[in-house]
Design an enzyme around this catalytic site. Structure first.
Site, short mmCIF file in Angstrom:
data_model
loop_
_atom_site.label_atom_id
_atom_site.label_comp_id
_atom_site.label_asym_id
_atom_site.label_seq_id
_atom_site.Cartn_x
_atom_site.Cartn_y
_atom_site.Cartn_z
N HIS A 117 46.22 -40.14 -35.35
CA HIS A 117 47.31 -39.48 -35.93
C HIS A 117 48.21 -40.58 -36.27
O HIS A 117 48.45 -41.55 -35.90
CB HIS A 117 48.26 -38.84 -34.65
CG HIS A 117 49.13 -37.89 -35.23
ND1 HIS A 117 50.45 -38.44 -35.51
CD2 HIS A 117 49.14 -36.52 -35.34
CE1 HIS A 117 51.32 -37.49 -35.58
NE2 HIS A 117 50.65 -36.22 -35.45
N ASP A 195 47.01 -42.50 -26.28
CA ASP A 195 47.86 -41.36 -26.96
C ASP A 195 47.23 -40.13 -26.09
O ASP A 195 46.08 -39.68 -26.73
CB ASP A 195 47.63 -41.52 -28.33
CG ASP A 195 48.22 -40.27 -28.96
OD1 ASP A 195 48.79 -39.25 -28.40
OD2 ASP A 195 48.26 -40.31 -30.20
N GLN A 198 47.16 -34.94 -27.14
CA GLN A 198 46.28 -33.69 -27.17
C GLN A 198 45.47 -33.55 -25.57
O GLN A 198 45.21 -32.53 -25.31
CB GLN A 198 45.31 -33.71 -28.34
CG GLN A 198 45.82 -33.72 -29.64
CD GLN A 198 46.70 -32.41 -29.78
OE1 GLN A 198 46.35 -31.65 -29.41
NE2 GLN A 198 47.35 -32.49 -30.80
N LYS A 221 53.99 -30.09 -26.52
CA LYS A 221 52.46 -29.56 -26.55
C LYS A 221 51.99 -29.20 -25.15
O LYS A 221 50.78 -29.07 -25.29
CB LYS A 221 51.62 -30.93 -27.29
CG LYS A 221 52.07 -31.04 -28.55
CD LYS A 221 50.98 -32.14 -28.96
CE LYS A 221 51.67 -32.98 -30.12
NZ LYS A 221 51.44 -32.09 -31.55
N CYS A 359 48.11 -35.14 -40.42
CA CYS A 359 48.71 -36.46 -39.90
C CYS A 359 47.47 -37.66 -39.84
O CYS A 359 47.66 -38.34 -38.96
CB CYS A 359 49.75 -36.37 -38.75
SG CYS A 359 51.17 -35.28 -39.11
#
Ligand code: PMP
Length: 401
Positions: A117, A195, A198, A221, A359
């Site tokens: 991303h 990261d 998600q 999220k 993105c």
């Protein structure tokens, strides 16, 4: 099983307001349960005061709630509460890290795969430019990367280095082998940043056991409010880091010429924090824990597999799906632009999906497309939502032709 998750919809007021809505843009943001909305309302109506400064009762209560939220986050991801820093979101967590690690003058290179991303790509690329560090993108292919390309890049980069990578890509739902990459990075003398924007909403995760050095994720999220995020870092590494932002809350003593800083984690939380956001995030994690991330993960795996079957039957549709992927299906149709398909799905069938480059322009480039449609699932989605997605696409194609 579907019945259980079907009933969960009633925990989310947005679905009472929009009973026909099929919400499949969960990779962008998730809906909020009553308990989180109530918690925010109660915080502002009953406990609102700034934290850590005043000695009156309300401020003490507000501080206690804020620090309790830190404990909840820490226990959710298997970290110590002193290792949990509240930020505005994954983007801010990653910017904080890129600047802070860069400014420490300890690291000579940043390494990042091309499927990231932009939030986990541009900060490392730009901070490397600004501070004169080396920047190495890792080559990718249509459905992920090869470990040998990771090894090649690590071998040729300057040491010590920082390697930052997602656990689950937001463009294709690719579940990266981050555990193996962490080991490779450590054995080459680097630090590994995960990261988790998600991944954390979808998989049980234990920071200590995972071995990663840093973890970033966003509240919105994972059923929490917008404007709150988390950076988790190993205590010894956080202690060596230079603060990224300066101001109130993060200082110890301010002299005319020099300043000393508060201990971690407060050293990295300059200014008035998003107290309500943190408290709301704590409530969201409690809600998820009551259901169980493992159960949610299985449910989403079933839905995604079913959606793959349904969509594979639609003529002209191409699915972009790495073998090891979760919760996300990206697709395009040979005759209709992704934006038009997404708009028709909303207009004709009230199905909300995302279209665009997600993105991740470098990932799109490798796929040879400029944009894709993306359906992403979360716990309140059901088999009926999958059916409505497939029917909706057929209807949009009929309308378009
Ligand atoms: N990384 C990934 C993998 C993401 O999916 C996102 C959000 N789409 C981000 C980083 C950025 O998160 P935020 O916008 O909440 O800061």
């Amino acid at each position: 099983m579907d019945d259980y998750f079907c009933k969960l919809k009633s925990d989310f007021p947005i679905f009472s307001k929009h009973p026909d809505l099929v919400y499949l843009d969960n990779a962008a943001t998730t809906q909020k349960p009553f308990s989180v909305i109530e918690k925010l309302k109660n915080f502002y109506s009953e406990t609102n005061a700034n934290v850590h400064r005043a000695v009156y009762r309300l401020a003490e209560e507000s501080t206690a709630l804020y620090e309790e939220a830190r404990e909840i986050v820490a226990s959710f991801v298997g970290a110590k509460s002193g290792e949990v820093i509240f930020t505005r979101g994954t983007t801010e967590s990653l910017n904080l890290l890129a600047y802070s690690l860069g400014l420490s003058k300890k690291y000579r290179a940043f390494v990042v795969p091309l499927f990231e991303h932009h939030s986990n790509f541009v900060p490392w690329q730009q901070v490397a430019h600004i501070l004169g560090l080396k920047f190495y993108p890792v080559k990718i292919h249509a459905s992920g990367f090869l470990l040998e390309d990771v090894v090649k890049t690590i071998n040729r980069c300057e040491k010590p280095f920082v390697f930052s990578m997602t656990g689950l890509t937001n463009s294709l739902g690719y579940r990266t082998p981050f555990e193996e990459v962490t080991k490779l990075v450590h054995s080459a003398g680097g630090v590994f940043v995960l990261d988790g924007a998600q991944l954390i909403p979808h998989e049980p995760f234990n920071f200590k056991e995972s071995g990663v050095d840093f973890l970033a994720f966003s509240g919105h999220k994972i059923l929490g409010p917008t404007g709150i995020g988390v950076l988790v870092g190993k205590e010894d590494l956080l202690k060596q880091m230079i603060p990224f932002q300066y101001g109130g809350e993060m200082i110890d003593r301010v002299g005319e010429r020099d300043t000393t800083f508060a201990p971690i984690p407060h050293r990295f939380e300059a200014g008035t924090p998003n107290v309500a956001g943190a408290v709301g995030l704590g409530e969201a994690l409690k809600y998820l824990e009551r259901i169980g991330i493992e159960k949610i993960s299985k449910h989403i795996k079933n839905l995604t597999e079913e959606a793959v079957k349904e969509l594979s039957d639609i003529p002209g549709l191409t699915l972009y799906r790495p073998e090891n992927s979760h919760g996300i299906i990206s697709f395009s149709h040979e005759n209709i632009h992704p934006h038009d398909l997404a708009e028709l799905l909303s207009r004709l069938s009230n199905v909300a999906i995302r279209s665009g480059h997600h993105c991740s322009q470098q990932q799109m480039k490798v796929l040879g497309v400029s944009s894709l449609c993306r359906a992403s699932f979360y716990l309140y989605n059901t088999h009926s939502d999958v059916k409505k997605l497939a029917d909706g696409i057929r209807e949009a194609l009929r309308w378009f032709s």
